[in-house]
Design an enzyme around this catalytic site. Sequence first.
Site, short mmCIF file in Angstrom:
data_model
loop_
_atom_site.label_atom_id
_atom_site.label_comp_id
_atom_site.label_asym_id
_atom_site.label_seq_id
_atom_site.Cartn_x
_atom_site.Cartn_y
_atom_site.Cartn_z
N SER A 10 -2.24 -8.05 -0.59
CA SER A 10 -0.88 -8.16 -1.13
C SER A 10 -0.19 -9.38 -0.55
CB SER A 10 -0.07 -6.91 -0.79
OG SER A 10 1.30 -7.19 -1.04
N HIS A 35 -2.87 -9.08 -5.18
CA HIS A 35 -1.83 -8.11 -5.52
C HIS A 35 -0.46 -8.76 -5.34
CE1 HIS A 35 -0.33 -3.97 -6.00
NE2 HIS A 35 0.53 -4.24 -5.03
N ASP A 37 3.56 -8.13 -5.55
CA ASP A 37 4.61 -7.11 -5.56
C ASP A 37 5.92 -7.71 -6.03
OD1 ASP A 37 3.34 -4.69 -4.42
OD2 ASP A 37 2.95 -6.02 -2.72
N MET A 39 9.78 -7.12 -6.84
CA MET A 39 10.84 -6.18 -6.46
C MET A 39 12.20 -6.74 -6.85
SD MET A 39 9.56 -5.37 -2.62
CE MET A 39 7.93 -4.74 -2.28
N HIS A 68 2.27 -5.74 -9.60
CA HIS A 68 2.88 -4.43 -9.38
C HIS A 68 4.39 -4.58 -9.57
CE1 HIS A 68 3.75 -1.08 -6.14
NE2 HIS A 68 4.22 -0.78 -7.34
N MET A 70 8.00 -3.42 -9.49
CA MET A 70 8.94 -2.43 -8.94
C MET A 70 10.32 -2.88 -9.37
SD MET A 70 7.11 -2.09 -5.23
CE MET A 70 6.20 -3.61 -5.46
N MET A 139 0.81 5.36 -4.52
CA MET A 139 1.55 4.79 -3.39
C MET A 139 1.37 5.71 -2.19
SD MET A 139 2.98 2.01 -4.61
CE MET A 139 3.62 1.60 -2.99
N GLY A 144 8.60 -0.73 -1.61
CA GLY A 144 9.72 -1.58 -1.21
C GLY A 144 9.41 -2.50 -0.03
N PHE A 145 8.55 -2.04 0.85
CA PHE A 145 8.28 -2.83 2.05
C PHE A 145 6.82 -2.75 2.46
CE2 PHE A 145 12.63 -1.31 2.15
CZ PHE A 145 13.34 -2.49 2.35
N GLY A 147 3.97 -2.93 5.64
CA GLY A 147 3.93 -2.56 7.05
C GLY A 147 4.41 -1.15 7.38
N ASP A 177 -2.06 1.87 -2.62
CA ASP A 177 -1.14 0.83 -2.14
C ASP A 177 -0.26 1.39 -1.03
OD1 ASP A 177 0.32 -1.47 -1.91
OD2 ASP A 177 1.36 -1.27 -3.84
N GLY A 178 -0.42 0.81 0.16
CA GLY A 178 0.45 1.17 1.27
C GLY A 178 -0.29 1.71 2.47
N GLY A 179 -0.19 0.99 3.59
CA GLY A 179 -0.78 1.49 4.83
C GLY A 179 -2.29 1.51 4.84
N GLY A 199 -1.76 -5.37 2.61
CA GLY A 199 -0.89 -6.48 2.96
C GLY A 199 -1.05 -6.85 4.42
C1 DX5 Z 1 5.03 -1.86 -1.08
C2 DX5 Z 1 4.05 -2.73 -1.80
C3 DX5 Z 1 2.74 -2.91 -1.13
C4 DX5 Z 1 2.80 -3.55 0.22
C5 DX5 Z 1 1.70 -2.96 1.04
O1 DX5 Z 1 6.09 -1.61 -1.93
O2 DX5 Z 1 3.79 -2.20 -3.11
O3 DX5 Z 1 1.83 -3.60 -1.99
O4 DX5 Z 1 2.67 -4.94 0.18
O5 DX5 Z 1 1.83 -3.42 2.33
P1 DX5 Z 1 0.96 -2.82 3.54
O6 DX5 Z 1 -0.47 -2.99 3.17
O7 DX5 Z 1 1.41 -3.64 4.69
O8 DX5 Z 1 1.34 -1.36 3.65
ZN ZN Z 2 2.19 -3.10 -4.35
#
Ligand code: DX5
Ligand code: ZN
Length: 219
Positions: A10, A35, A37, A39, A68, A70, A139, A144-145, A147, A177-179, A199
């Site tokens: 990402s 990827h 994102d 927003m 993606h 959002m 998700m 939104g963020f 990390g 997606d996420g963590g 990411g």
């Molecule tokens: C969050 C994004 C993710 C984000 C993942 O809203 O959709 O794609 O970049 O970040 P990590 O991999 O750091 O959780």
């Molecule tokens: Zn994403």
Amino acid sequence: MTQPLIIAPSLLAANFARLGDELSAVEAAGADWLHLDVMDGHFVPNISYGPLVLKALRPLTKMPFDVHLMIAPCDPYLDAFAEAGADHISIHPESGPHLHRSLQYIRKLGCKAGVVLNPATPVESILWVLDLVDIIMVMTVNPGFGGQAFLDSQLPKVAELRRAIDAGGHKIRLQIDGGVTPETAPRLIAAGADTLVAGTAVFGKPDYAHAISAIRGTK
Ligand code: DX5
Ligand code: ZN
């Protein structure tokens, strides 16, 4: 049947002053998709980049652009993202009044269509659009963020979707997606995921190739 594993770094976690270099570096490091994102500060409490940035980056790589969205409403912007070079456009059911129509339209634009489930969004909300999607994304953080901490609560949802995809004989990628990290990846793969967004676990590391291999489980 699980398909070969795809890793999609990402760009949200990249150095925004050097996006072009960052993208080339992850491509050389073995990334499969990029990827992106998007927003709007309304659907999610953060603002990132839009079609003009995608368009500027598009000539720099052969990697598919996995976009993606959002943003809400999403419909007025689907053309712009397709024109900017999106290969996949994934949307949340909550980002418009007619999910079925929006997915049809994404395919009509020549893109692969994806649908994204927030942590609180049930599997049932997408069961009647499985014929219209190429990607289902779960998700494992609130959008939104980057990390954020991985939500274990979503693992049964991944397994449930794997069963639904296989039972229907659908050719749909099951993306997370996420963590995603080298620690969470094997658990996600065991639950049936075949596509992982990462990411921080890629761009936050000094050696992108090593980071991608670690998520794949090959290092
Ligand atoms: C969050 C994004 C993710 C984000 C993942 O809203 O959709 O794609 O970049 O970040 P990590 O991999 O750091 O959780
Ligand atoms: Zn994403």
